[in-house]
Design a protein around this motif. Structure first.
Motif, PDB file in Angstrom:
ATOM      1  N   THR A   1       0.829  -1.205   0.000  1.00 15.91           N
ATOM      2  CA  THR A   1       0.000   0.000   0.000  1.00 15.91           C
ATOM      3  C   THR A   1       0.869   1.263   0.000  1.00 15.91           C
ATOM      4  OG1 THR A   1      -0.215  -0.111   2.426  1.00 15.91           O
ATOM      5  CG2 THR A   1      -1.959  -1.123   1.103  1.00 15.91           C
ATOM      6  N   ARG A   2       2.043   1.141  -0.653  1.00 13.06           N
ATOM      7  CA  ARG A   2       2.917   2.276  -0.936  1.00 13.06           C
ATOM      8  C   ARG A   2       3.476   2.931   0.333  1.00 13.06           C
ATOM      9  NH1 ARG A   2       1.040   6.437  -3.663  1.00 13.06           N
ATOM     10  NH2 ARG A   2       2.817   6.644  -5.045  1.00 13.06           N
ATOM     11  N   TYR A   3       4.016   2.092   1.212  1.00 13.84           N
ATOM     12  CA  TYR A   3       4.660   2.560   2.434  1.00 13.84           C
ATOM     13  C   TYR A   3       5.720   3.614   2.133  1.00 13.84           C
ATOM     14  CZ  TYR A   3       8.012   2.330   6.334  1.00 13.84           C
ATOM     15  OH  TYR A   3       8.875   2.643   7.360  1.00 13.84           O
ATOM     16  N   GLU A   4       6.530   3.349   1.085  1.00 13.09           N
ATOM     17  CA  GLU A   4       7.672   4.218   0.813  1.00 13.09           C
ATOM     18  C   GLU A   4       7.247   5.632   0.426  1.00 13.09           C
ATOM     19  OE1 GLU A   4       6.095   3.232  -2.994  1.00 13.09           O
ATOM     20  OE2 GLU A   4       6.545   1.914  -1.299  1.00 13.09           O
ATOM     21  N   ALA A   5       6.039   5.778  -0.139  1.00 13.88           N
ATOM     22  CA  ALA A   5       5.588   7.092  -0.591  1.00 13.88           C
ATOM     23  C   ALA A   5       5.064   7.953   0.550  1.00 13.88           C
ATOM     24  CB  ALA A   5       4.500   6.936  -1.657  1.00 13.88           C
ATOM     25  N   ARG A   6       4.712   7.325   1.670  1.00 19.76           N
ATOM     26  CA  ARG A   6       4.091   8.102   2.752  1.00 19.76           C
ATOM     27  C   ARG A   6       4.749   7.837   4.112  1.00 19.76           C
ATOM     28  NH1 ARG A   6      -1.261   4.908   4.194  1.00 19.76           N
ATOM     29  NH2 ARG A   6      -1.115   3.043   2.921  1.00 19.76           N
ATOM     30  N   SER A   7       6.053   7.661   4.087  1.00 17.93           N
ATOM     31  CA  SER A   7       6.775   7.393   5.329  1.00 17.93           C
ATOM     32  C   SER A   7       8.144   8.060   5.300  1.00 17.93           C
ATOM     33  CB  SER A   7       6.952   5.874   5.531  1.00 17.93           C
ATOM     34  OG  SER A   7       5.704   5.215   5.576  1.00 17.93           O
ATOM     35  N   PHE A   8       8.599   8.494   6.473  1.00 21.21           N
ATOM     36  CA  PHE A   8       9.946   9.040   6.616  1.00 21.21           C
ATOM     37  C   PHE A   8      10.336   8.948   8.086  1.00 21.21           C
ATOM     38  CE2 PHE A   8       6.908  12.610   6.646  1.00 21.21           C
ATOM     39  CZ  PHE A   8       7.149  13.169   7.886  1.00 21.21           C
ATOM     40  N   HIS A   9      11.585   9.209   8.381  1.00 15.97           N
ATOM     41  CA  HIS A   9      12.044   9.165   9.773  1.00 15.97           C
ATOM     42  C   HIS A   9      11.652  10.473  10.463  1.00 15.97           C
ATOM     43  CE1 HIS A   9      14.554   8.827  13.342  1.00 15.97           C
ATOM     44  NE2 HIS A   9      14.737   7.541  13.022  1.00 15.97           N
ATOM     45  N   PRO A  10      11.171  10.400  11.707  1.00 18.17           N
ATOM     46  CA  PRO A  10      10.683  11.626  12.365  1.00 18.17           C
ATOM     47  C   PRO A  10      11.768  12.666  12.647  1.00 18.17           C
ATOM     48  CG  PRO A  10      10.697   9.782  13.905  1.00 18.17           C
ATOM     49  CD  PRO A  10      10.937   9.210  12.548  1.00 18.17           C
ATOM     50  N   VAL A  11      13.047  12.318  12.493  1.00 19.43           N
ATOM     51  CA  VAL A  11      14.094  13.341  12.610  1.00 19.43           C
ATOM     52  C   VAL A  11      13.867  14.446  11.586  1.00 19.43           C
ATOM     53  CG1 VAL A  11      16.559  13.766  12.262  1.00 19.43           C
ATOM     54  CG2 VAL A  11      15.829  11.842  13.666  1.00 19.43           C
ATOM     55  N   GLN A  12      13.217  14.101  10.461  1.00 23.82           N
ATOM     56  CA  GLN A  12      12.924  15.115   9.441  1.00 23.82           C
ATOM     57  C   GLN A  12      11.915  16.156   9.926  1.00 23.82           C
ATOM     58  OE1 GLN A  12      12.831  11.965   5.855  1.00 23.82           O
ATOM     59  NE2 GLN A  12      12.675  14.077   5.165  1.00 23.82           N
ATOM     60  N   PHE A  13      11.260  15.898  11.052  1.00 21.68           N
ATOM     61  CA  PHE A  13      10.325  16.867  11.618  1.00 21.68           C
ATOM     62  C   PHE A  13      11.053  18.047  12.274  1.00 21.68           C
ATOM     63  CE2 PHE A  13       6.738  13.603  12.173  1.00 21.68           C
ATOM     64  CZ  PHE A  13       5.933  14.208  11.235  1.00 21.68           C
ATOM     65  N   ALA A  14      12.371  18.108  12.214  1.00 19.97           N
ATOM     66  CA  ALA A  14      13.154  19.100  12.965  1.00 19.97           C
ATOM     67  C   ALA A  14      12.600  20.525  12.883  1.00 19.97           C
ATOM     68  CB  ALA A  14      14.616  19.060  12.510  1.00 19.97           C
ATOM     69  N   PRO A  15      12.254  21.052  11.693  1.00 19.20           N
ATOM     70  CA  PRO A  15      11.709  22.428  11.654  1.00 19.20           C
ATOM     71  C   PRO A  15      10.401  22.563  12.426  1.00 19.20           C
ATOM     72  CG  PRO A  15      12.363  21.698   9.463  1.00 19.20           C
ATOM     73  CD  PRO A  15      12.382  20.488  10.344  1.00 19.20           C
TER      74      PRO A  15
ATOM     75  N   GLY B   1     -13.346  15.529  14.183  1.00 17.85           N
ATOM     76  CA  GLY B   1     -13.372  16.992  14.094  1.00 17.85           C
ATOM     77  C   GLY B   1     -12.175  17.673  14.706  1.00 17.85           C
ATOM     78  N   VAL B   2     -11.043  16.955  14.839  1.00 12.96           N
ATOM     79  CA  VAL B   2      -9.827  17.536  15.407  1.00 12.96           C
ATOM     80  C   VAL B   2      -9.026  18.215  14.294  1.00 12.96           C
ATOM     81  CG1 VAL B   2      -7.649  17.011  16.595  1.00 12.96           C
ATOM     82  CG2 VAL B   2      -9.750  15.785  17.208  1.00 12.96           C
ATOM     83  N   PRO B   3      -8.548  19.443  14.475  1.00 13.72           N
ATOM     84  CA  PRO B   3      -7.736  20.089  13.444  1.00 13.72           C
ATOM     85  C   PRO B   3      -6.551  19.211  13.051  1.00 13.72           C
ATOM     86  CG  PRO B   3      -8.312  21.658  15.154  1.00 13.72           C
ATOM     87  CD  PRO B   3      -8.765  20.313  15.650  1.00 13.72           C
ATOM     88  N   CYS B   4      -6.329  19.077  11.763  1.00  9.29           N
ATOM     89  CA  CYS B   4      -5.353  18.110  11.291  1.00  9.29           C
ATOM     90  C   CYS B   4      -4.665  18.604  10.027  1.00  9.29           C
ATOM     91  CB  CYS B   4      -6.061  16.769  11.020  1.00  9.29           C
ATOM     92  SG  CYS B   4      -4.981  15.469  10.414  1.00  9.29           S
ATOM     93  N   LEU B   5      -3.335  18.450   9.989  1.00  8.20           N
ATOM     94  CA  LEU B   5      -2.547  18.705   8.786  1.00  8.20           C
ATOM     95  C   LEU B   5      -2.100  17.355   8.239  1.00  8.20           C
ATOM     96  CD1 LEU B   5      -0.316  21.702   9.960  1.00  8.20           C
ATOM     97  CD2 LEU B   5      -2.454  21.789   8.654  1.00  8.20           C
ATOM     98  N   CYS B   6      -2.494  17.060   7.017  1.00  7.55           N
ATOM     99  CA  CYS B   6      -2.173  15.784   6.376  1.00  7.55           C
ATOM    100  C   CYS B   6      -0.992  15.991   5.433  1.00  7.55           C
ATOM    101  CB  CYS B   6      -3.380  15.252   5.608  1.00  7.55           C
ATOM    102  SG  CYS B   6      -3.066  13.714   4.718  1.00  7.55           S
ATOM    103  N   LEU B   7       0.144  15.383   5.745  1.00  3.62           N
ATOM    104  CA  LEU B   7       1.342  15.486   4.915  1.00  3.62           C
ATOM    105  C   LEU B   7       1.184  14.497   3.764  1.00  3.62           C
ATOM    106  CD1 LEU B   7       3.958  15.564   7.820  1.00  3.62           C
ATOM    107  CD2 LEU B   7       2.577  17.431   6.891  1.00  3.62           C
ATOM    108  N   THR B   8       0.949  15.039   2.578  1.00  2.35           N
ATOM    109  CA  THR B   8       0.457  14.249   1.451  1.00  2.35           C
ATOM    110  C   THR B   8       1.534  14.099   0.386  1.00  2.35           C
ATOM    111  OG1 THR B   8      -1.708  15.258   1.886  1.00  2.35           O
ATOM    112  CG2 THR B   8      -1.457  14.034  -0.173  1.00  2.35           C
ATOM    113  N   PRO B   9       1.810  12.870  -0.070  1.00  2.00           N
ATOM    114  CA  PRO B   9       2.823  12.681  -1.110  1.00  2.00           C
ATOM    115  C   PRO B   9       2.375  13.261  -2.440  1.00  2.00           C
ATOM    116  CG  PRO B   9       1.682  10.617  -0.682  1.00  2.00           C
ATOM    117  CD  PRO B   9       1.208  11.590   0.354  1.00  2.00           C
ATOM    118  N   SER B  10       3.324  13.433  -3.343  1.00  3.74           N
ATOM    119  CA  SER B  10       2.998  13.989  -4.660  1.00  3.74           C
ATOM    120  C   SER B  10       2.184  13.014  -5.493  1.00  3.74           C
ATOM    121  CB  SER B  10       4.285  14.352  -5.404  1.00  3.74           C
ATOM    122  OG  SER B  10       5.101  13.203  -5.591  1.00  3.74           O
TER     123      SER B  10
END
Length: 492
Positions: free
Chosen positions: A335-349, A429-438
């Protein structure tokens, strides 16, 4: 001793791979036995093209894409007009995400083989790759060749849904019930030997058994249509995933909910009687979501108030800062794990904001991931296994989603890749930002929009077209979180 010809060995191997008996009747596949027979055959027929083709196709079926490429490529050198080999080679290249070669191989197959399977495969290559127009074009080519080609109908549905063509997509979406989708949907029958339970028409009164299907996120998403179904006056018995049963029963008190994987109603027929009709939850949108205005976007799930109070207490113990949930991995390889996954260290900003970070990540590696973030960035991401992991850490039994739903409902915001947490946050109904692949699945759409029609509280932040770079997406998430925190402070 029975003498078995080489041809018999080969034919039996092929039937076991395809799941057919000698007379063509469907039967269970046996890849292990098929491979053993093929090895025996090739030991006595070294380099035989058809034997190598079937062995390559077997490894394609097993997901051994590299080996399949090696075997099938060898045949294209000696038999360049063997069209089916080019088609399967294309599918093998797709398995290793080499879409350029996959498309070239499938185009070659279309030139050599006059069969709907060939353009159908090309259509599938363009799905979930932000190319729905191409997917639709090749699905239509296949259906012009064979109007009853189920897989092509499914591909057409996926393309139209990516384009948010709600008015024409849902009819083809029904092809999943006939085997069009990659994931089989078990046939339900609640009438036993008295005959097959008829499908509901969306209007008739009586008792309707609605069963879950596909993934839990899909069941949550399609559950937005349940209130529409209730408005018809029908009595509904809902069979969701067992992990969703408690959440759905509280949210839809006028529906009898029985979480079960059984297909004959044995868990509840004695209580409610045999239903008059059956229906798949993924078919409800064909009645109730025909245009953009049909999506209310309002919350419809209700978390357990007792569990919310408990998780609220746990969150309060962390201090008075805002609470933001994070998830960084979704899906599996198929189900395309590689397209929607990364290491959380990338959350640094993002992690520079002064908030309490709460892990919503259910993956087995989550505990190690949060420890690595702490080591690399000095930032704590709180991970409570009881809330997120599939097995309860105390009882070791499969967990339901009640804890996760209650935790999410207690947060100020969720920021997540495409996975179940998005659907729960939106439905609650919780505010949510969805990080969406291209190149997202149809649920998130190929339409360049931040809105997710199913959920009014979700906003999608998309990767730039034809990139896999999460950096700009995370930067935008950090900016939008900052704006959200300022708005919260202003209200307070």
């Amino acid at each position: 001793m029975e003498i078995v010809s080489a041809a018999d060995v080969f034919n039996e191997a092929r039937r076991l791979l395809e799941g057919k008996t000698a007379d063509g009747t469907p039967c269970e596949k046996n890849l292990v036995k098929s491979e053993a027979l093929l090895n025996e055959y090739l030991n006595n027929n070294v380099g035989h093209a058809m034997g190598l083709f079937v062995l390559g196709s077997l490894h394609l079926e097993k997901g051994n894409f590299g080996l399949a490429i090696q075997l099938l490529s060898q045949i294209t050198q000696s038999h360049p007009k063997f069209g089916e080999v080019w088609s399967n080679l294309g599918m093998a290249y797709r398995g290793v995400n080499d879409f350029k070669r996959a498309i070239a191989c499938c185009l070659r197959a279309c030139q050599l083989v006059d069969h709907a399977d060939m353009p159908c495969n090309l259509s599938g290559l363009h799905l979930n790759r932000n190319c729905p127009e191409e997917a639709l074009k090749w699905a239509d080519v296949a259906l012009a060749m064979d109007p009853n080609h189920i897989k092509s109908r499914w591909h057409r549905a996926m393309a139209l849904l990516e384009m948010r063509k709600w008015d024409v997509a849902w009819e083809d979406h029904e092809s999943r019930l006939d085997g069009g989708a990659n994931q089989n949907i078990a046939t339900r029958n609640y009438h036993g030997p008295d005959g097959m339970t008829p499908w509901w028409d969306g209007k008739s009164s009586g008792t309707v058994a609605i069963h879950g299907e596909q993934g839990m996120g899909d069941e949550v998403m399609f559950a937005s249509c349940l209130k529409d179904a209730l408005a018809t006056g029908a009595k509904i018995v809902l069979e969701p995933s067992p992990r969703l049963a408690g959440l759905f029963q509280r949210s839809f008190p006028d529906i009898a909910v029985h979480g079960t994987n059984e297909t004959d109603g044995r868990d509840w027929v004695g209580e409610h009687g045999r239903p008059d009709f059956k229906f798949a939850i993924g078919s409800l949108p064909k009645f109730y979501r025909r245009k953009e205005a049909d999506f209310p976007g309002t919350p419809y799930l209700i978390a357990d108030p007792v569990k919310m109070a408990w998780w609220g207490g746990k969150l309060k113990e962390l201090g008075g800062r805002p609470k933001v949930g994070l998830a960084w991995q979704g899906g599996v390889q198929s189900t395309r794990y590689e397209a929607r996954s990364f290491h959380p260290v990338q959350f640094a900003p993002l992690l520079k904001h002064d908030v309490d970070w709460i892990s919503l990540q259910y993956d087995q590696t989550a505990r190690d991931n949060v420890a690595q973030v702490k080591q690399a960035l000095g930032v704590d991401i709180v991970h409570w296994p009881k809330a997120v992991e599939a097995a309860d850490p105390d009882s070791k039994k499969p967990s339901n989603l009640e804890e996760l739903a209650a935790l999410i409902a207690s947060l100020d915001m969720v920021i997540s890749v495409c996975q179940t947490s998005i659907h729960l946050a939106g439905a609650l109904g919780v505010p949510c930002l969805c990080l969406t692949p291209s190149q997202p699945s149809w649920r998130y759409g190929a339409v360049e929009s931040e809105a997710m029609p199913w959920y009014g509280s979700v906003r999608m932040l998309r990767q730039e077209r034809d990139t896999v770079d999460w950096g700009p997406v995370i930067e935008r998430a950090a900016q939008q979180l900052g704006e959200f925190l300022k708005s919260v402070e202003a209200v307070a």
